[in-house]
Design a protein around this motif. Structure first.
Motif, PDB file in Angstrom:
ATOM      1  N   ALA A  12       0.842  -1.201   0.000  1.00  0.00           N
ATOM      2  CA  ALA A  12       0.000   0.000   0.000  1.00  0.00           C
ATOM      3  C   ALA A  12       0.873   1.245   0.000  1.00  0.00           C
ATOM      4  O   ALA A  12       2.083   1.199   0.265  1.00  0.00           O
ATOM      5  CB  ALA A  12      -0.915  -0.003   1.220  1.00  0.00           C
ATOM      6  N   ASP A  13       0.259   2.359  -0.320  1.00  0.00           N
ATOM      7  CA  ASP A  13       0.948   3.650  -0.248  1.00  0.00           C
ATOM      8  C   ASP A  13       0.981   4.124   1.212  1.00  0.00           C
ATOM      9  O   ASP A  13       0.132   3.747   2.024  1.00  0.00           O
ATOM     10  CB  ASP A  13       0.226   4.699  -1.091  1.00  0.00           C
ATOM     11  N   VAL A  14       1.955   4.970   1.516  1.00  0.00           N
ATOM     12  CA  VAL A  14       2.075   5.495   2.871  1.00  0.00           C
ATOM     13  C   VAL A  14       2.795   6.844   2.828  1.00  0.00           C
ATOM     14  O   VAL A  14       3.632   7.082   1.941  1.00  0.00           O
ATOM     15  CB  VAL A  14       2.840   4.505   3.786  1.00  0.00           C
ATOM     16  N   ALA A  15       2.458   7.706   3.780  1.00  0.00           N
ATOM     17  CA  ALA A  15       3.134   9.007   3.914  1.00  0.00           C
ATOM     18  C   ALA A  15       3.423   9.238   5.392  1.00  0.00           C
ATOM     19  O   ALA A  15       2.517   9.164   6.233  1.00  0.00           O
ATOM     20  CB  ALA A  15       2.263  10.136   3.363  1.00  0.00           C
ATOM     21  N   VAL A  16       4.688   9.464   5.709  1.00  0.00           N
ATOM     22  CA  VAL A  16       5.106   9.701   7.096  1.00  0.00           C
ATOM     23  C   VAL A  16       6.191  10.776   7.101  1.00  0.00           C
ATOM     24  O   VAL A  16       6.772  11.103   6.062  1.00  0.00           O
ATOM     25  CB  VAL A  16       5.665   8.416   7.761  1.00  0.00           C
ATOM     26  N   THR A  17       6.450  11.293   8.297  1.00  0.00           N
ATOM     27  CA  THR A  17       7.610  12.163   8.506  1.00  0.00           C
ATOM     28  C   THR A  17       8.418  11.554   9.636  1.00  0.00           C
ATOM     29  O   THR A  17       7.896  11.333  10.734  1.00  0.00           O
ATOM     30  CB  THR A  17       7.189  13.602   8.876  1.00  0.00           C
TER      31      THR A  17
END
Length: 572
Positions: free
Chosen positions: A101-106
């Motif tokens: 799956a796609d993911v976005a984190v910092t």
């Protein structure tokens, strides 16, 4: 572009072009250069390779991380996490990859030189041949600067700009958190620096700021859980205790940390502090505890020696009374409940009424007529004295104008002025405006000043008094000899009158020392051109003695008690 990914990247471009006819005319050579034009880092990893090895990185990715392409290709990019593998964002990445799956984190990553940066990472799963994803594209953005700026902005909303400790809003929030976490008694202390105004006036505001920063550092060094600047020269701190009995020892440690002298402008000065405190627990909210510590501080400030005061229920009662009095005084201003009674001043040689002192009174709806000692101190604490004083001088000036309208020899009226009015109001302009509006002659009014105002022999204060004298208004020192009596004031300030305090007049016949003191004051005043008024004359013996000493004027019950305007007017 590396050979290992050359075919795959070409397929990706062709797949994208097929999906979007508008891109079909973009040559592959141009499309292949696009990633290196981006300011964001671009990395591609191959899910088919062992460890999801990187197969492509653009120039921006190399610039951000400090690693070259040769050092990156073929490696799993998790090495950029260094030893900081417990970040919760890493688990989010693992879970997304497991599901393709796609993911976005910092999260925090590390450069080749060991320095860290905040990486705003977006991962997107793609397939270059259709079907299951074969690659991940990662977009990397260094957001360290923006995160730092955001943190600074957040801190500025919670921190005192001068000292760096918490502001009062953040302090209350954090005390509530502390109460919920600790499960132990918590000490809340409030600390006020005495005579801070003198440092600002004597050394300058920049030096005053340095002192405040020194105080903040000393309080921080006590290892208190929270330190806060709650006002101009007021601080607060919070400290969990093992048991409530620790409070006094903790307060003493704080007091000792503040006790050493302070270095300011090349000189060392000793500063005194008022201090109040309360011990609370999770059953009481932060606002209540801070308010109670403030009530205890108020009692400390009112004590002669700035005693350290623990909160008591009596402090709560006094605080409520102060709030009620403030509200009642505001209503009194709205309803014109303040007026003046006038006490005659007579020429001791002739017995003729030559003047009067305007004495402020509050016609309280419940408690009746109240004298100034019951409310003026609170009016000064709250600033209401400015409104009371302004309205009062206008009232007295109008009365003076009416009384003297048809008189050959005018009656001169004394009006008490708060030191606060001299500090916070343009007195010469205000007095000039009042005189113009009332039609009163400036010579008909004397402003009575306290000796405490004389202590501030600043250039500004001298200038204010000289401007008032230029208007023609008289200046009188009230209760001379009871406060900061200093003969230098008689030389420095453009005074016209000295009022001898009633304490010197009472028992005058029985006290040789009082007679000597009064004779000296009268003799010096006569040489300097001042008039002298003796207050509190109650007997014929006192009047005779003062007259024989060449005292000019007298005031006291012997000549008349203070009366309202309607009663006083027929007397003159």
């Amino acid at each position: 572009m590396t050979e290992i990914f050359k075919a795959g990247f070409g397929n990706l471009i062709r797949t994208t072009a097929a999906a979007n006819p508008r891109l079909s005319g973009v040559p592959e050579a141009i499309a292949a250069r696009l990633p290196d034009l981006s300011r964001d880092g671009l990395a591609i990893s191959d899910l088919r390779e062992k460890g999801m090895a990187l197969v492509y990185v653009n120039s921006a990715f190399q610039n951000i991380t400090g690693y070259s392409s040769d050092e990156l290709i073929g490696r799993n990019c998790r090495f950029l996490q260094g030893s900081d593998r417990l970040q919760p964002e890493i688990q989010s990445i693992r879970d997304a990859i497991a599901r393709r799956a796609d993911v976005a984190v910092t999260l925090k990553n590390y450069r080749k030189d060991g320095s860290w940066f905040w990486n705003e990472l977006r991962l997107s799963a793609i397939s270059i041949a259709g079907g299951e994803p074969t690659h991940y594209i990662g977009l990397v953005r260094d957001v360290t600067a923006s995160r730092s700026a955001a943190a600074q902005i957040a801190k500025s909303t919670r921190a005192d700009m001068l000292t760096g400790v918490l502001n009062r809003y953040a302090f209350v929030e954090d005390v509530d958190i502390l109460l919920g976490k600790s499960g132990r008694p918590i000490l809340i202390a409030k600390i006020d620096m005495a005579r801070f105004h003198d440092i600002n006036e004597g050394y300058g505001y920049d030096v005053g700021d340095q002192v405040l920063m020194q105080i903040a550092r000393r309080l921080t060094n006590t290892a208190a859980a929270l330190v806060c600047r709650t006002g101009s020269n007021e601080f607060a701190l919070a400290q969990p205790l093992t048991h409530a009995e620790e409070a006094r020892a903790t307060i003493e440690r704080i007091r000792q940390s503040l006790a050493p002298q302070y270095l300011v402008a090349g000189a060392t000065i000793r500063i005194r502090f008022a201090m109040g405190y309360v011990v609370g627990n999770e059953t009481t909210d932060a606002i209540t505890l801070v308010r109670r510590a403030g009530a205890a501080l108020h009692r400390s400030k009112a004590s002669a020696f700035l005693d350290v005061c623990a909160f008591s229920s009596e402090d709560d009662r006094r605080a409520r009374n102060r709030l009620r009095m403030t509200s009642e005084m505001q209503q009194a201003l709205e309803h014109d409940e303040f007026d003046f009674h006038y006490q005659p001043q007579v020429d001791l040689a002739t017995g003729t009424i030559v003047g009067a002192e305007a004495l402020l009174r509050w016609h309280h709806g419940l408690f009746g007529v109240q004298s100034p000692d019951k409310f003026v101190g609170h009016a000064e604490d709250t600033g209401l004295i400015l409104d009371i004083g302004a309205r009062g001088l206008r009232t007295v000036a109008d009365f003076v104008s009416r009384v003297n309208r048809d008189r050959q020899v005018p009656i001169r009226f004394s009006f008490n002025v708060s030191p606060l009015e001299f500090k916070l109001r343009d007195m010469p302009k205000f007095v000039a405006d009042v005189l113009a509006a009332s039609g009163a002659d400036a010579a008909w009014i004397k402003l009575e000043l306290t000796e405490s105002l004389m202590v501030e022999s600043s250039t500004e204060m001298l200038s204010i008094m000289r401007h008032l004298r230029e208007l023609g208004v008289g200046l009188s020192i009230d209760d001379f000899g009871t406060g900061y009596a200093n003969l230098r004031y008689l030389e420095d300030f453009p005074l016209t009158e000295i009022k001898i305090d009633r304490g010197f007049v009472k028992g005058l016949a029985q006290s040789r020392s009082k007679r000597v003191i009064i004779e000296s004051i009268i003799r010096i005043s006569r040489e300097l051109g001042f008039h002298v008024v003796a207050e509190g004359i109650e007997t014929e013996v006192e009047r005779t003695l003062l007259r024989d000493m060449d005292c000019d004027f007298g005031q006291g019950f012997l000549f008349g008690r203070p009366v309202d305007a309607a009663t006083f007017e027929p007397l003159v």
